[in-house]
Design a protein around this motif. Structure first.
Motif, PDB file in Angstrom:
ATOM      1  N   ARG A 311       5.666  -1.025  11.784  1.00 46.72           N
ATOM      2  CA  ARG A 311       6.471  -1.172  10.572  1.00 46.72           C
ATOM      3  C   ARG A 311       7.573  -0.111  10.532  1.00 46.72           C
ATOM      4  O   ARG A 311       8.745  -0.423  10.265  1.00 46.72           O
ATOM      5  CB  ARG A 311       5.538  -1.035   9.365  1.00 46.72           C
ATOM      6  CG  ARG A 311       6.224  -0.937   8.036  1.00 46.72           C
ATOM      7  CD  ARG A 311       5.182  -0.700   6.935  1.00 46.72           C
ATOM      8  NE  ARG A 311       5.811  -0.297   5.691  1.00 46.72           N
ATOM      9  CZ  ARG A 311       6.153   0.929   5.408  1.00 46.72           C
ATOM     10  NH1 ARG A 311       5.971   1.900   6.287  1.00 46.72           N
ATOM     11  NH2 ARG A 311       6.723   1.208   4.250  1.00 46.72           N
ATOM     12  N   ILE A 315      11.560  -0.560  10.454  1.00 45.62           N
ATOM     13  CA  ILE A 315      12.445  -0.001   9.420  1.00 45.62           C
ATOM     14  C   ILE A 315      13.621   0.734  10.077  1.00 45.62           C
ATOM     15  O   ILE A 315      14.785   0.537   9.721  1.00 45.62           O
ATOM     16  CB  ILE A 315      11.668   0.978   8.492  1.00 45.62           C
ATOM     17  CG1 ILE A 315      10.589   0.229   7.698  1.00 45.62           C
ATOM     18  CG2 ILE A 315      12.625   1.706   7.551  1.00 45.62           C
ATOM     19  CD1 ILE A 315       9.597   1.138   6.988  1.00 45.62           C
ATOM     20  N   LYS A 403      11.582  -7.118  17.468  1.00 44.05           N
ATOM     21  CA  LYS A 403      12.684  -7.492  16.588  1.00 44.05           C
ATOM     22  C   LYS A 403      12.364  -6.926  15.209  1.00 44.05           C
ATOM     23  O   LYS A 403      11.249  -7.112  14.715  1.00 44.05           O
ATOM     24  CB  LYS A 403      12.807  -9.013  16.529  1.00 44.05           C
ATOM     25  CG  LYS A 403      13.396  -9.611  17.782  1.00 44.05           C
ATOM     26  CD  LYS A 403      13.664 -11.077  17.603  1.00 44.05           C
ATOM     27  CE  LYS A 403      14.349 -11.631  18.835  1.00 44.05           C
ATOM     28  NZ  LYS A 403      14.477 -13.076  18.798  1.00 44.05           N
ATOM     29  N   PRO A 404      13.321  -6.248  14.567  1.00 42.96           N
ATOM     30  CA  PRO A 404      13.010  -5.623  13.282  1.00 42.96           C
ATOM     31  C   PRO A 404      12.504  -6.620  12.246  1.00 42.96           C
ATOM     32  O   PRO A 404      11.576  -6.325  11.498  1.00 42.96           O
ATOM     33  CB  PRO A 404      14.343  -4.997  12.846  1.00 42.96           C
ATOM     34  CG  PRO A 404      15.381  -5.525  13.763  1.00 42.96           C
ATOM     35  CD  PRO A 404      14.697  -5.988  14.993  1.00 42.96           C
ATOM     36  N   SER A 405      13.102  -7.815  12.246  1.00 41.29           N
ATOM     37  CA  SER A 405      12.680  -8.797  11.238  1.00 41.29           C
ATOM     38  C   SER A 405      11.216  -9.169  11.429  1.00 41.29           C
ATOM     39  O   SER A 405      10.465  -9.314  10.468  1.00 41.29           O
ATOM     40  CB  SER A 405      13.551 -10.045  11.330  1.00 41.29           C
ATOM     41  OG  SER A 405      13.468 -10.582  12.641  1.00 41.29           O
ATOM     42  N   LEU A 408       8.918  -6.319  10.311  1.00 42.85           N
ATOM     43  CA  LEU A 408       8.844  -6.193   8.861  1.00 42.85           C
ATOM     44  C   LEU A 408       8.153  -7.411   8.233  1.00 42.85           C
ATOM     45  O   LEU A 408       7.434  -7.276   7.248  1.00 42.85           O
ATOM     46  CB  LEU A 408      10.244  -6.028   8.272  1.00 42.85           C
ATOM     47  CG  LEU A 408      10.961  -4.739   8.720  1.00 42.85           C
ATOM     48  CD1 LEU A 408      12.413  -4.745   8.289  1.00 42.85           C
ATOM     49  CD2 LEU A 408      10.254  -3.514   8.174  1.00 42.85           C
ATOM     50  N   ARG A 409       8.346  -8.579   8.853  1.00 39.92           N
ATOM     51  CA  ARG A 409       7.728  -9.787   8.312  1.00 39.92           C
ATOM     52  C   ARG A 409       6.213  -9.774   8.473  1.00 39.92           C
ATOM     53  O   ARG A 409       5.473 -10.262   7.648  1.00 39.92           O
ATOM     54  CB  ARG A 409       8.293 -11.026   9.013  1.00 39.92           C
ATOM     55  CG  ARG A 409       7.898 -12.329   8.324  1.00 39.92           C
ATOM     56  CD  ARG A 409       8.365 -13.532   9.102  1.00 39.92           C
ATOM     57  NE  ARG A 409       9.817 -13.627   9.098  1.00 39.92           N
ATOM     58  CZ  ARG A 409      10.554 -13.719  10.201  1.00 39.92           C
ATOM     59  NH1 ARG A 409       9.991 -13.730  11.372  1.00 39.92           N
ATOM     60  NH2 ARG A 409      11.864 -13.798  10.129  1.00 39.92           N
ATOM     61  N   LEU A 411       4.140  -7.544   8.119  1.00 38.41           N
ATOM     62  CA  LEU A 411       3.394  -6.549   7.338  1.00 38.41           C
ATOM     63  C   LEU A 411       2.397  -7.211   6.400  1.00 38.41           C
ATOM     64  O   LEU A 411       2.649  -8.270   5.905  1.00 38.41           O
ATOM     65  CB  LEU A 411       4.376  -5.715   6.512  1.00 38.41           C
ATOM     66  CG  LEU A 411       5.378  -4.919   7.314  1.00 38.41           C
ATOM     67  CD1 LEU A 411       6.384  -4.263   6.393  1.00 38.41           C
ATOM     68  CD2 LEU A 411       4.691  -3.904   8.176  1.00 38.41           C
TER      69      LEU A 411
END
Lengths: 411, 228
Positions: A311, A315, A403-405, A408-409, A411
């Protein structure tokens, strides 16, 4: 744009705030480096100590040519008039060999020392009993001490002096059987000799009843041989090899000169050298396994850390951190742990090697401490660094590919 | 693209594969946002608001269509180019604040401009000034867990302003907070946006004062329609 100071500061911050994991990783590197450095130093020290012991174990033998084989260039049969007598090795009649052969043997690279000896069976003129005499060179070199008799074998009296004449030493059992004591005079082929020492040479290959100087034995034998005299010859070659590992090669090289040679030895050189090899191989194997295991553990720990921080990494990437910034951050964290652990491991290993006796570490009762190789210390530290790089790079690349998305998704 | 447009997307579609089934989340979205505009995109959960914001921020790639940011086409940019674009031009505020839990307030805010030309003291000075603006100057060394929900979201907003962005993307900034806290967050977000003429795109499914927006869009079943 990566700034090393920022990355370093962030890495230190991460390690301080994730203390438990950092400490576990550091302890891992510490244990790996200290165990490896201690074991490798112990291996080197043990090998040197073992070599010193093996230098006098299983490195010697005697060579002779049986009497019944066809005459060769460097050996001949010389038979005394009395058929009970003769040149023998372990009761087997032998030929006599020219001393030229011994000179050739001394030039063989695997041979430390070769010396001529006379082993002769003789009948007592007093009571008719049969006994053997051993004549060895006056310089009392290494080969004599290891195959025939040495100062340490003396039970009573003393070892015969290279400069004196008319003296002999008797084998303990022989002296007791015939009730001969120190300072007694004995008659050998009509020549009187004073007994100056009683010895017990154990199971040395050139064991005899009476030990004397070579030239005096030669004089006695020539009396017994009659018209055929010894001509710069011996019937036994005493051999000390360079090490127990090369005894086979030494024998082969001697056989290249006289193929009919037979050898008598303790036959312990092979097990001795093999045992040495087994110990060393096992120790190296353990050291390598410890290293690989620790590296795998660090890799796993670092990987878990990256997964836990999935995570956070998401970020940072979302707010614009580049892949190289993430990679360098994780790599430096891993390297820092490896540096601290490796350095502490070196210190611990030095303390252990300095203050724990060799008997505890390698089981050899030797005074002092195990020598510490600076090269091994450096190698141990560099191995920790290598572990740190490998344990950091793989998770770092995994993190950078996230991939950041997605991070974060999920989580 | 209008000369004044900061971001524009044309005919954006986005498909996701879920359990071997392809689902189209966005169905040909067209949107052009001008500099300094405040846009609200509203709609139910799961209608594609966050996906659209992620595409606009370069966090996710579209299946088809084109996105242009400040006259730069983002479609074929590499990950590093997109990171660079975000670092220099875009601030992102997440629904769950997404602060790094082991970093303090100031470290979280400062992190937005780490690995830039700004040195540490300049970063700290700027972060401190921003946190002061958001009324958090007495919470600089606090960890996120030591802050209230409202304070955490204000830290996230401060972080989004740290790189002096041209565009701020806010995904459910008042998502799960009580109305009072939501009001504080909205003020914290909108006031500096207006002062600094920053473009703001907010995605929300909850009650949000639509009057703060220059334009409001409604997203449903993957299509975007202006709300009059």
């Amino acid at each position: 744009m990566i700034t090393i100071i920022d990355t370093l500061e962030c890495a230190i911050r991460e390690l301080r705030r994730r203390k438990a994991r950092a400490i576990v990783n550091i302890i891992g590197y510490l244990l790996a480096v200290s165990i490896m450095v201690i074991m490798i130093n112990a291996i080197i020290y043990s090998r040197n100590a073992s070599n010193n012991i093996l230098n006098v174990t299983g490195t010697h033998f005697i060579a002779s040519v049986p009497a019944n084989i066809p005459t060769c260039e460097l050996c001949t049969n010389k038979t005394p008039e009395n058929k009970d007598e003769g040149f023998v090795v372990y009761g087997v009649p032998t030929k006599v060999i020219s001393k030229k052969f011994i000179n050739q043997v001394n030039k063989i690279e695997y041979i430390k020392d070769a010396s001529p000896a006379l082993l002769y069976r003789i009948r007592s003129k007093t009571d008719g009993h049969i006994y053997t005499i051993n004549g060895f060179e006056r310089d009392n070199n290494v080969a004599v001490r290891t195959t025939t008799c040495a100062e340490t074998d003396i039970i009573s009296g003393r070892f015969i002096n290279p400069m004196e004449n008319g003296v002999v030493m008797l084998e303990e059992a022989y002296a007791k059987l015939h009730k001969i004591n120190l300072t007694d005079k004995i008659d050998i082929a009509g020549i009187k000799f004073e007994v100056v020492g009683i010895i017990n040479p154990g199971i040395r290959p050139a064991k005899a009843d009476v030990y004397m100087h070579f030239d005096e034995a030669e004089q006695i034998i020539n009396r017994q041989l009659g018209s055929v005299k010894l001509n710069n010859e011996a019937n036994v070659v005493l051999v000390e090899t360079a090490s127990s590992m090369v005894q086979k090669e030494a024998m082969r090289a001697m056989k290249d000169i006289i193929p009919e040679l037979v050898f008598s030895s303790y036959a312990c050189y092979q097990p001795a050298s093999q045992v040495m090899g087994i110990n060393e191989t096992s120790a190296w194997l353990i050291a390598i396994i410890v290293g690989i295991f620790t590296m795998a553990l660090s890799l796993k720990s670092q990987l878990s850390s990256v997964i836990e921080r999935r995570r956070d990494i998401g970020i940072l990437k979302a707010i614009g951190w580049a892949d190289e910034s993430i990679i360098s951050q994780i790599l430096i964290e891993s390297l820092l742990q490896a540096i601290i652990g490796g350095f502490l491991g070196c210190i611990i290993s030095v303390i252990v090697l300095m203050f724990i006796p060799p008997k505890v570490i390698i089981g050899l009762d030797i005074s002092g401490h195990i020598n510490i190789s600076f090269l091994v210390l450096i190698a141990g530290f560099l191995l920790a660094l290598l572990g740190g790089i490998i344990a950091g790079l793989i998770p770092a690349f995994i993190a950078s590919r996230q991939k950041p998305s997605e991070s974060l998704r999920s989580l | 693209m209008s000369e004044n447009a900061i971001i524009k997307c044309e005919n954006i579609t986005k498909n996701f594969k879920i359990k071997k089934r392809e689902i189209q989340i966005l169905k040909g979205i067209n949107l052009s946002v001008n500099k300094g505009e405040v846009i609200i995109i509203t709609g139910k959960s799961g209608t594609g608001k966050s996906t659209l914001l992620n595409i606009l921020g370069g966090l996710e790639s579209q299946t088809s269509g084109s996105v242009t940011f400040n006259n730069q086409i983002m479609d074929n940019m590499s990950n590093d180019e997109l990171s660079d674009l975000r670092r220099k031009n875009i601030g992102i505020i997440f629904q769950n604040f997404n602060l790094i839990t082991t970093w303090t307030t100031i470290e979280n805010v400062e992190s937005a401009v780490m690995h830039t030309r700004l040195n540490k003291s300049a970063r700290i000075k700027k972060a401190t000034a921003l946190l002061n603006e958001f009324g958090l100057d007495d919470r600089l060394d606090y960890l996120p867990a030591e802050l209230s929900i409202g304070q955490q979201q204000r830290v996230a907003i401060a972080r989004a302003f740290m790189n002096d962005p041209l565009l701020i993307l806010a995904d459910e900034p008042t998502g799960d907070v009580d109305p009072e806290t939501a009001q504080v967050i909205i003020e914290s977000l909108v006031t500096p946006v207006k002062q600094k003429s920053v473009t703001l795109i907010i995605a929300t499914h909850g009650v949000f004062p639509l009057d703060i927006a220059d334009r409001v869009f409604f997203i449903d079943n993957g299509t975007l329609t202006p709300k009059i």
